[in-house]
Design a protein around this motif. Structure first.
Motif, PDB file in Angstrom:
ATOM      1  N   MET A  56       9.848  14.104  -0.904  1.00 49.92           N
ATOM      2  CA  MET A  56      10.869  14.408   0.284  1.00 49.92           C
ATOM      3  C   MET A  56      11.885  13.732   0.524  1.00 49.92           C
ATOM      4  SD  MET A  56      11.883  17.066   2.338  1.00 49.92           S
ATOM      5  CE  MET A  56      10.402  17.894   2.665  1.00 49.92           C
ATOM      6  N   ARG A  57      13.356  13.968   0.116  1.00 48.73           N
ATOM      7  CA  ARG A  57      14.611  13.157   0.482  1.00 48.73           C
ATOM      8  C   ARG A  57      15.503  14.098   1.251  1.00 48.73           C
ATOM      9  NH1 ARG A  57      15.364   9.352  -4.154  1.00 48.73           N
ATOM     10  NH2 ARG A  57      13.621   9.325  -5.123  1.00 48.73           N
ATOM     11  N   LEU A  58      15.935  13.273   2.359  1.00 48.07           N
ATOM     12  CA  LEU A  58      17.094  13.947   3.227  1.00 48.07           C
ATOM     13  C   LEU A  58      18.096  12.817   3.516  1.00 48.07           C
ATOM     14  CD1 LEU A  58      13.616  14.528   4.711  1.00 48.07           C
ATOM     15  CD2 LEU A  58      15.192  16.308   5.715  1.00 48.07           C
ATOM     16  N   ASN A  59      19.201  13.620   3.834  1.00 44.56           N
ATOM     17  CA  ASN A  59      20.494  12.730   4.170  1.00 44.56           C
ATOM     18  C   ASN A  59      20.475  12.681   5.779  1.00 44.56           C
ATOM     19  OD1 ASN A  59      21.186  15.395   4.795  1.00 44.56           O
ATOM     20  ND2 ASN A  59      23.140  15.261   3.726  1.00 44.56           N
ATOM     21  N   SER A  60      19.648  12.900   6.384  1.00 41.70           N
ATOM     22  CA  SER A  60      19.640  13.050   7.845  1.00 41.70           C
ATOM     23  C   SER A  60      18.370  12.273   8.490  1.00 41.70           C
ATOM     24  CB  SER A  60      19.830  14.460   8.482  1.00 41.70           C
ATOM     25  OG  SER A  60      19.470  14.558   9.889  1.00 41.70           O
ATOM     26  N   LEU A  61      18.562  11.425   9.612  1.00 40.03           N
ATOM     27  CA  LEU A  61      17.604  10.738  10.070  1.00 40.03           C
ATOM     28  C   LEU A  61      16.518  11.485  11.056  1.00 40.03           C
ATOM     29  CD1 LEU A  61      19.212   7.112  10.721  1.00 40.03           C
ATOM     30  CD2 LEU A  61      17.464   7.736   9.088  1.00 40.03           C
ATOM     31  N   ASP A  62      17.615  12.400  11.567  1.00 43.36           N
ATOM     32  CA  ASP A  62      16.615  13.326  12.416  1.00 43.36           C
ATOM     33  C   ASP A  62      15.692  14.359  11.597  1.00 43.36           C
ATOM     34  OD1 ASP A  62      16.324  14.554  15.178  1.00 43.36           O
ATOM     35  OD2 ASP A  62      17.274  16.491  14.241  1.00 43.36           O
ATOM     36  N   GLY A  63      16.491  14.802  10.268  1.00 38.85           N
ATOM     37  CA  GLY A  63      15.641  15.594   9.643  1.00 38.85           C
ATOM     38  C   GLY A  63      14.453  14.792   8.934  1.00 38.85           C
ATOM     39  N   ILE A  64      14.732  13.483   8.963  1.00 34.54           N
ATOM     40  CA  ILE A  64      13.366  12.787   8.577  1.00 34.54           C
ATOM     41  C   ILE A  64      12.425  12.621   9.658  1.00 34.54           C
ATOM     42  CG2 ILE A  64      12.520  10.432   7.718  1.00 34.54           C
ATOM     43  CD1 ILE A  64      15.091  10.142   6.312  1.00 34.54           C
TER      44      ILE A  64
ATOM     45  N   ASP B  67       0.736  -1.184  -0.013  1.00 31.11           N
ATOM     46  CA  ASP B  67       0.033   0.061  -0.046  1.00 31.11           C
ATOM     47  C   ASP B  67       0.805   1.238  -0.202  1.00 31.11           C
ATOM     48  OD1 ASP B  67      -2.075  -1.577   0.274  1.00 31.11           O
ATOM     49  OD2 ASP B  67      -2.538  -1.403   2.326  1.00 31.11           O
ATOM     50  N   LEU B  68       2.129   1.323   0.261  1.00 30.28           N
ATOM     51  CA  LEU B  68       3.092   2.302   0.450  1.00 30.28           C
ATOM     52  C   LEU B  68       3.281   3.098  -1.138  1.00 30.28           C
ATOM     53  CD1 LEU B  68       5.758   0.958   2.709  1.00 30.28           C
ATOM     54  CD2 LEU B  68       4.048   2.799   3.358  1.00 30.28           C
ATOM     55  N   ALA B  69       2.723   2.077  -1.980  1.00 30.06           N
ATOM     56  CA  ALA B  69       3.042   2.660  -3.495  1.00 30.06           C
ATOM     57  C   ALA B  69       2.017   3.969  -3.649  1.00 30.06           C
ATOM     58  CB  ALA B  69       2.932   1.800  -4.459  1.00 30.06           C
ATOM     59  N   ALA B  70       0.993   4.058  -3.021  1.00 29.73           N
ATOM     60  CA  ALA B  70       0.098   5.037  -3.192  1.00 29.73           C
ATOM     61  C   ALA B  70       0.487   6.302  -1.987  1.00 29.73           C
ATOM     62  CB  ALA B  70      -1.241   4.651  -2.829  1.00 29.73           C
ATOM     63  N   HIS B  71       1.590   6.228  -1.230  1.00 30.36           N
ATOM     64  CA  HIS B  71       1.783   7.331  -0.268  1.00 30.36           C
ATOM     65  C   HIS B  71       2.900   7.922  -0.615  1.00 30.36           C
ATOM     66  CE1 HIS B  71      -1.404   6.426   2.870  1.00 30.36           C
ATOM     67  NE2 HIS B  71      -1.497   5.107   2.322  1.00 30.36           N
ATOM     68  N   ASP B  72       3.103   9.071  -0.157  1.00 31.60           N
ATOM     69  CA  ASP B  72       4.482   9.997   0.131  1.00 31.60           C
ATOM     70  C   ASP B  72       5.275   9.497   0.943  1.00 31.60           C
ATOM     71  OD1 ASP B  72       3.976  11.790  -1.968  1.00 31.60           O
ATOM     72  OD2 ASP B  72       2.676  13.044  -0.634  1.00 31.60           O
ATOM     73  N   CYS B  73       6.428   8.682   0.869  1.00 32.98           N
ATOM     74  CA  CYS B  73       7.427   8.140   1.558  1.00 32.98           C
ATOM     75  C   CYS B  73       8.670   9.271   1.634  1.00 32.98           C
ATOM     76  CB  CYS B  73       7.684   6.738   1.179  1.00 32.98           C
ATOM     77  SG  CYS B  73       6.545   5.345   1.302  1.00 32.98           S
ATOM     78  N   ILE B  74       9.002   9.166   2.861  1.00 32.01           N
ATOM     79  CA  ILE B  74      10.167  10.296   2.918  1.00 32.01           C
ATOM     80  C   ILE B  74      11.516   9.428   2.894  1.00 32.01           C
ATOM     81  CG2 ILE B  74      11.091  11.965   4.588  1.00 32.01           C
ATOM     82  CD1 ILE B  74       8.201  12.351   6.095  1.00 32.01           C
ATOM     83  N   MET B  75      12.236   9.814   1.834  1.00 31.34           N
ATOM     84  CA  MET B  75      13.295   9.044   1.647  1.00 31.34           C
ATOM     85  C   MET B  75      14.467   9.339   2.310  1.00 31.34           C
ATOM     86  SD  MET B  75      11.522   7.469  -0.555  1.00 31.34           S
ATOM     87  CE  MET B  75      12.562   6.613  -1.761  1.00 31.34           C
ATOM     88  N   TYR B  76      15.331   8.275   2.560  1.00 33.82           N
ATOM     89  CA  TYR B  76      16.792   8.508   3.257  1.00 33.82           C
ATOM     90  C   TYR B  76      17.885   8.401   2.160  1.00 33.82           C
ATOM     91  CZ  TYR B  76      20.566   8.006   6.537  1.00 33.82           C
ATOM     92  OH  TYR B  76      21.847   8.048   7.297  1.00 33.82           O
ATOM     93  N   THR B  77      18.562   9.485   1.636  1.00 30.82           N
ATOM     94  CA  THR B  77      19.276   9.150   0.454  1.00 30.82           C
ATOM     95  C   THR B  77      20.714   8.408   0.859  1.00 30.82           C
ATOM     96  OG1 THR B  77      20.463  11.588   1.066  1.00 30.82           O
ATOM     97  CG2 THR B  77      18.743  11.274  -0.553  1.00 30.82           C
TER      98      THR B  77
END
Length: 301
Positions: free
Chosen positions: A214-222, A182-192
């Motif tokens: 949304m893509r970030l290189n920080s887990l705290d940012g996610i 079901d995640l295919a239909a959602h906005d997933c916040i990506m960890y680069t």
């Protein structure tokens, strides 16, 4: 010719980024520090530092020399301490670790460590990006996942459970996924910075492709992004324990979770582990064993 003094000046210049700081530390005056480093460069026949009015950074040759020079000074320092009957760990301990682990788990516990070991100074390199321990003179690094670098040794100090989370506001607007597909239909916040790629998340029955704006290189940012209703995140469980308890975030797909990720303390297999690093590894193993969301090797939480 005091080449040992030259080396000390260079090593501390790299670590402090300032000739003035080295001069104050050694009590020899800034012009002398500059002359000692220049003499070292002349003796080696290579430039070790790039200097400007704004900054001072090690050259590629300087980084390599720094790593070996610092190890040599560590060995000499420990030999001198033992000769004087000093058995306590001492010296500068350089640690690289993810910002989230450093700021939330290690730094709060640091006062206890510094009280136990009054002759150890600590320098943290915080960030999620990969760091070459040998090239940058790092004593130990804390990283999640399996060890892939044969030049390093690892000690597992815990297992980090992973969990999908979202805010109640996001779920009210977009609905709640009931299966990983079901995640295919959602906005997933990506960890680069994921080693296996940032477009798939692991689950018990296999990886699932995900996508998001949304893509970030920080887990705290996610974590901050998911708290601001920007999508679904896949995070270490220990990072969101309080938010789950308070109801700010909701745990998703818990029946489909992937196995925990090892949390390792890494150090170079090619250099002797300083005593200050050995005692810190023991210390953080005890600290992490008490963190909710982390699992000890014996399977107890």
């Amino acid at each position: 010719m005091d080449k040992l003094l030259w080396m000390r000046c260079f090593v501390r210049a790299v670590e402090t980024g300032s000739f003035s700081a080295v001069a104050r530390e050694l009590g020899i005056g800034q012009p002398n520090v500059s002359r000692h480093v220049a003499a070292l460069e002349k003796s080696l026949g290579t430039r070790l530092l790039h200097r400007s009015t704004r900054q001072m950074v090690a050259t590629a040759e300087g980084q390599r020399y720094y790593a070996q020079a610092r190890q040599a000074l560590d060995i000499i320092g420990e030999a001198e301490a033992q000769a004087h009957g000093q058995q306590d760990p001492h010296g500068l301990l350089r640690i690289a670790c993810p910002e989230s682990i450093g700021t939330e788990l290690l730094i709060p516990a640091l006062p206890d460590f510094l009280r136990r070991y009054p002759h150890v100074d600590v320098e943290f390199r915080l960030g999620d990006a990969y760091i070459d321990l040998v090239a940058e003179g790092i004593d130990i690094a804390i990283r999640g996942g399996k060890l892939r670098d044969s030049t390093l040794r690892a000690r597992c100090v815990g297992q980090s459970a992973r969990i999908c989370v979202a805010s109640r506001t996001y779920l009210k607007q977009r609905g709640t996924p009931l299966e990983p597909g079901d995640l295919a239909a959602h906005d997933c916040i990506m960890y680069t910075l994921l080693a296996a790629g940032n477009d798939s998340w692991p689950f018990r029955d296999g990886d699932r492709k995900v996508s998001g704006r949304m893509r970030l290189n920080s887990l705290d940012g996610i974590r901050r992004a998911v708290l601001n209703d920007l999508g679904i995140a896949y995070l270490p469980a220990w990072m969101v324990t309080e938010e789950l308890q308070s109801g700010e975030l909701v745990a998703l797909l818990t029946a489909h979770g992937a196995p925990p990720v090892p949390v390792n303390v890494l150090y170079s297999a090619e250099r002797r582990l300083p005593q200050r690093a050995a005692v810190f590894i023991e210390f953080i193993a005890q600290v992490l064993a008490k963190v909710p969301g982390l699992v000890r090797d014996d399977g107890a939480s």
